[in-house]
Design a protein around this motif. Structure first.
Motif, PDB file in Angstrom:
ATOM      1  N   HIS A 194      36.819  41.020  55.196  1.00 57.19           N
ATOM      2  CA  HIS A 194      37.227  41.011  53.794  1.00 57.19           C
ATOM      3  C   HIS A 194      38.605  41.653  53.666  1.00 57.19           C
ATOM      4  O   HIS A 194      38.929  42.615  54.373  1.00 57.19           O
ATOM      5  CB  HIS A 194      36.217  41.786  52.940  1.00 57.19           C
ATOM      6  CG  HIS A 194      34.944  41.031  52.703  1.00 57.19           C
ATOM      7  ND1 HIS A 194      34.012  40.814  53.692  1.00 57.19           N
ATOM      8  CD2 HIS A 194      34.448  40.441  51.583  1.00 57.19           C
ATOM      9  CE1 HIS A 194      32.994  40.123  53.196  1.00 57.19           C
ATOM     10  NE2 HIS A 194      33.225  39.879  51.927  1.00 57.19           N
ATOM     11  N   ARG A 195      39.399  41.105  52.766  1.00 59.20           N
ATOM     12  CA  ARG A 195      40.747  41.632  52.583  1.00 59.20           C
ATOM     13  C   ARG A 195      40.699  42.961  51.833  1.00 59.20           C
ATOM     14  O   ARG A 195      39.698  43.313  51.214  1.00 59.20           O
ATOM     15  CB  ARG A 195      41.611  40.635  51.812  1.00 59.20           C
ATOM     16  CG  ARG A 195      41.189  40.383  50.381  1.00 59.20           C
ATOM     17  CD  ARG A 195      41.945  39.206  49.803  1.00 59.20           C
ATOM     18  NE  ARG A 195      41.595  38.964  48.405  1.00 59.20           N
ATOM     19  CZ  ARG A 195      41.907  37.844  47.755  1.00 59.20           C
ATOM     20  NH1 ARG A 195      42.545  36.879  48.383  1.00 59.20           N
ATOM     21  NH2 ARG A 195      41.578  37.682  46.484  1.00 59.20           N
ATOM     22  N   SER A 196      41.822  43.652  51.886  1.00 59.44           N
ATOM     23  CA  SER A 196      41.905  44.953  51.244  1.00 59.44           C
ATOM     24  C   SER A 196      41.683  44.816  49.738  1.00 59.44           C
ATOM     25  O   SER A 196      42.252  43.919  49.097  1.00 59.44           O
ATOM     26  CB  SER A 196      43.267  45.587  51.496  1.00 59.44           C
ATOM     27  OG  SER A 196      43.453  46.722  50.677  1.00 59.44           O
ATOM     28  N   PRO A 197      40.872  45.692  49.147  1.00 61.59           N
ATOM     29  CA  PRO A 197      40.645  45.619  47.691  1.00 61.59           C
ATOM     30  C   PRO A 197      41.893  45.944  46.881  1.00 61.59           C
ATOM     31  O   PRO A 197      41.926  45.680  45.686  1.00 61.59           O
ATOM     32  CB  PRO A 197      39.545  46.659  47.459  1.00 61.59           C
ATOM     33  CG  PRO A 197      39.660  47.612  48.600  1.00 61.59           C
ATOM     34  CD  PRO A 197      40.073  46.773  49.771  1.00 61.59           C
ATOM     35  N   TYR A 238      42.870  45.164  43.044  1.00 62.15           N
ATOM     36  CA  TYR A 238      43.139  46.291  42.155  1.00 62.15           C
ATOM     37  C   TYR A 238      44.475  46.120  41.441  1.00 62.15           C
ATOM     38  O   TYR A 238      44.601  46.455  40.255  1.00 62.15           O
ATOM     39  CB  TYR A 238      43.159  47.601  42.947  1.00 62.15           C
ATOM     40  CG  TYR A 238      41.821  48.035  43.503  1.00 62.15           C
ATOM     41  CD1 TYR A 238      40.624  47.483  43.031  1.00 62.15           C
ATOM     42  CD2 TYR A 238      41.738  48.996  44.501  1.00 62.15           C
ATOM     43  CE1 TYR A 238      39.407  47.867  43.546  1.00 62.15           C
ATOM     44  CE2 TYR A 238      40.516  49.397  45.029  1.00 62.15           C
ATOM     45  CZ  TYR A 238      39.355  48.828  44.542  1.00 62.15           C
ATOM     46  OH  TYR A 238      38.146  49.226  45.053  1.00 62.15           O
ATOM     47  N   SER A 239      45.473  45.607  42.144  1.00 60.04           N
ATOM     48  CA  SER A 239      46.797  45.458  41.534  1.00 60.04           C
ATOM     49  C   SER A 239      46.752  44.451  40.387  1.00 60.04           C
ATOM     50  O   SER A 239      47.423  44.630  39.360  1.00 60.04           O
ATOM     51  CB  SER A 239      47.819  45.016  42.579  1.00 60.04           C
ATOM     52  OG  SER A 239      47.494  43.736  43.109  1.00 60.04           O
ATOM     53  N   PHE A 240      45.931  43.402  40.556  1.00 59.67           N
ATOM     54  CA  PHE A 240      45.775  42.408  39.488  1.00 59.67           C
ATOM     55  C   PHE A 240      45.058  43.010  38.288  1.00 59.67           C
ATOM     56  O   PHE A 240      45.495  42.883  37.140  1.00 59.67           O
ATOM     57  CB  PHE A 240      45.015  41.192  40.012  1.00 59.67           C
ATOM     58  CG  PHE A 240      44.612  40.214  38.930  1.00 59.67           C
ATOM     59  CD1 PHE A 240      45.554  39.446  38.274  1.00 59.67           C
ATOM     60  CD2 PHE A 240      43.273  40.075  38.567  1.00 59.67           C
ATOM     61  CE1 PHE A 240      45.190  38.546  37.281  1.00 59.67           C
ATOM     62  CE2 PHE A 240      42.900  39.187  37.581  1.00 59.67           C
ATOM     63  CZ  PHE A 240      43.857  38.418  36.937  1.00 59.67           C
ATOM     64  N   VAL A 295      46.465  43.678  34.336  1.00 61.24           N
ATOM     65  CA  VAL A 295      45.822  43.281  33.082  1.00 61.24           C
ATOM     66  C   VAL A 295      45.610  44.502  32.199  1.00 61.24           C
ATOM     67  O   VAL A 295      45.933  44.491  31.010  1.00 61.24           O
ATOM     68  CB  VAL A 295      44.472  42.582  33.361  1.00 61.24           C
ATOM     69  CG1 VAL A 295      43.741  42.302  32.042  1.00 61.24           C
ATOM     70  CG2 VAL A 295      44.688  41.283  34.125  1.00 61.24           C
ATOM     71  N   ARG A 296      45.072  45.570  32.771  1.00 57.63           N
ATOM     72  CA  ARG A 296      44.790  46.784  31.994  1.00 57.63           C
ATOM     73  C   ARG A 296      46.049  47.371  31.371  1.00 57.63           C
ATOM     74  O   ARG A 296      46.016  47.863  30.233  1.00 57.63           O
ATOM     75  CB  ARG A 296      44.122  47.839  32.886  1.00 57.63           C
ATOM     76  CG  ARG A 296      43.871  49.163  32.163  1.00 57.63           C
ATOM     77  CD  ARG A 296      43.027  50.124  32.986  1.00 57.63           C
ATOM     78  NE  ARG A 296      43.626  50.433  34.270  1.00 57.63           N
ATOM     79  CZ  ARG A 296      43.025  51.169  35.204  1.00 57.63           C
ATOM     80  NH1 ARG A 296      41.816  51.649  34.992  1.00 57.63           N
ATOM     81  NH2 ARG A 296      43.630  51.403  36.355  1.00 57.63           N
ATOM     82  N   SER A 297      47.167  47.299  32.074  1.00 61.45           N
ATOM     83  CA  SER A 297      48.405  47.888  31.564  1.00 61.45           C
ATOM     84  C   SER A 297      49.175  46.949  30.647  1.00 61.45           C
ATOM     85  O   SER A 297      50.222  47.318  30.109  1.00 61.45           O
ATOM     86  CB  SER A 297      49.300  48.313  32.737  1.00 61.45           C
ATOM     87  OG  SER A 297      49.714  47.188  33.489  1.00 61.45           O
ATOM     88  N   LEU A 318      34.801  42.914  36.141  1.00 65.91           N
ATOM     89  CA  LEU A 318      35.751  43.973  36.473  1.00 65.91           C
ATOM     90  C   LEU A 318      36.876  44.069  35.442  1.00 65.91           C
ATOM     91  O   LEU A 318      37.310  45.169  35.084  1.00 65.91           O
ATOM     92  CB  LEU A 318      36.322  43.737  37.871  1.00 65.91           C
ATOM     93  CG  LEU A 318      35.338  44.040  39.008  1.00 65.91           C
ATOM     94  CD1 LEU A 318      35.884  43.570  40.346  1.00 65.91           C
ATOM     95  CD2 LEU A 318      35.042  45.533  39.066  1.00 65.91           C
ATOM     96  N   LEU A 319      37.351  42.928  34.955  1.00 62.37           N
ATOM     97  CA  LEU A 319      38.375  42.956  33.907  1.00 62.37           C
ATOM     98  C   LEU A 319      37.849  43.691  32.679  1.00 62.37           C
ATOM     99  O   LEU A 319      38.571  44.477  32.054  1.00 62.37           O
ATOM    100  CB  LEU A 319      38.789  41.536  33.522  1.00 62.37           C
ATOM    101  CG  LEU A 319      39.719  40.792  34.475  1.00 62.37           C
ATOM    102  CD1 LEU A 319      40.003  39.391  33.949  1.00 62.37           C
ATOM    103  CD2 LEU A 319      41.028  41.545  34.667  1.00 62.37           C
TER     104      LEU A 319
END
Length: 246
Positions: A21-24, A28-30, A34-36, A78-79
């Protein structure tokens, strides 16, 4: 065979076949964008179709459409949590998530799911941009914004909001205009029209039913207000966007 044993054997069989699995941090950056309210980064992510690049995300179903749908639900969940953590009103965030997951359920291709994901990501990001702006709003204006969101289907008057906040209509109108740059009446109309655009895109309700649902005095009044804000009639808007989505 017990599930624990089945998992062990599966791990042995696939240890050399499946990629890690790729790094989370990539996801997280995506979510943080959105959050910011970083619309530029979110638009870039959508233009690159990053959502359907599933390498390193794990296989949740052997069927490609079901697999992308499961990933969509994970992303929506998660969003929702990220945006609530960023200050979005929880009920609004959960309703938005529920709305898009229900729409996704009727998708039949990977492309449809991906396109809906992009709409959802931009919608959440837009809500966070507004949330950042609202953080500097006075308490009575925030009370009005929350009230309007919760009662969007009803006929809302300035007197209703004055009663709710315990302020005079003149004072509340002045503070609201100072904070948001629009009158209370215009803001209510804006929010109703935004809701109408969603209904025209994602539901099969007739135009008159939408007008009644949002408590416009008549269908013609709804059409007039909608065209004034959007620049086209509700029918033209539906013809342009409803069919293009599916």
């Amino acid at each position: 065979m017990a599930l624990s044993q089945e998992f062990f054997h599966t791990e042995l069989e696939n240890s050399e076949l499946e990629a890690l699995h790729r790094s989370p941090s990539i996801e997280y950056s995506f979510y943080n964008a959105v959050r910011s309210g970083d619309m530029e980064t979110v638009l870039q992510n959508c233009s690159e179709d990053a959502f359907i690049n599933l390498e390193g995300t794990g296989v949740l179903s052997r069927d490609s459409v079901t697999n992308i749908k499961y990933h969509f639900v994970v992303t929506a969940a998660l969003l929702t949590r990220y945006c609530i953590d960023g200050g979005l009103e929880p009920e609004q965030a959960y309703r938005l998530s529920d709305f898009y997951i229900l729409k996704m359920d009727s998708c039949t291709t990977v492309r449809q799911v991906a396109d809906l994901h992009h709409v959802m990501a931009k919608d959440f990001t837009g809500k966070m941009i507004l949330q950042k702006k609202s953080s500097i709003l006075s308490k009575p204006v925030m009370q009005c914004v929350d009230y309007i969101y919760a009662h969007i289907k009803e006929r809302i008057t300035i007197q209703d909001l004055a009663d709710y906040t315990g302020l005079s209509t003149n004072y509340l109108s002045r503070v609201f205009k100072q904070n948001l740059g629009v009158s209370i009446s215009d803001y209510i109309r804006q929010q109703k029209i935004e809701k109408a655009t969603h209904l025209l895109k994602y539901s099969e309700q007739s135009i008159i039913d939408i007008a009644n649902y949002l408590s416009f005095s008549s269908q013609s009044h709804f059409i007039q207000i909608f065209e004034g804000f959007i620049g086209m009639t509700p029918k033209k808007y539906r013809d342009k966007y409803y069919k293009s989505m599916w």
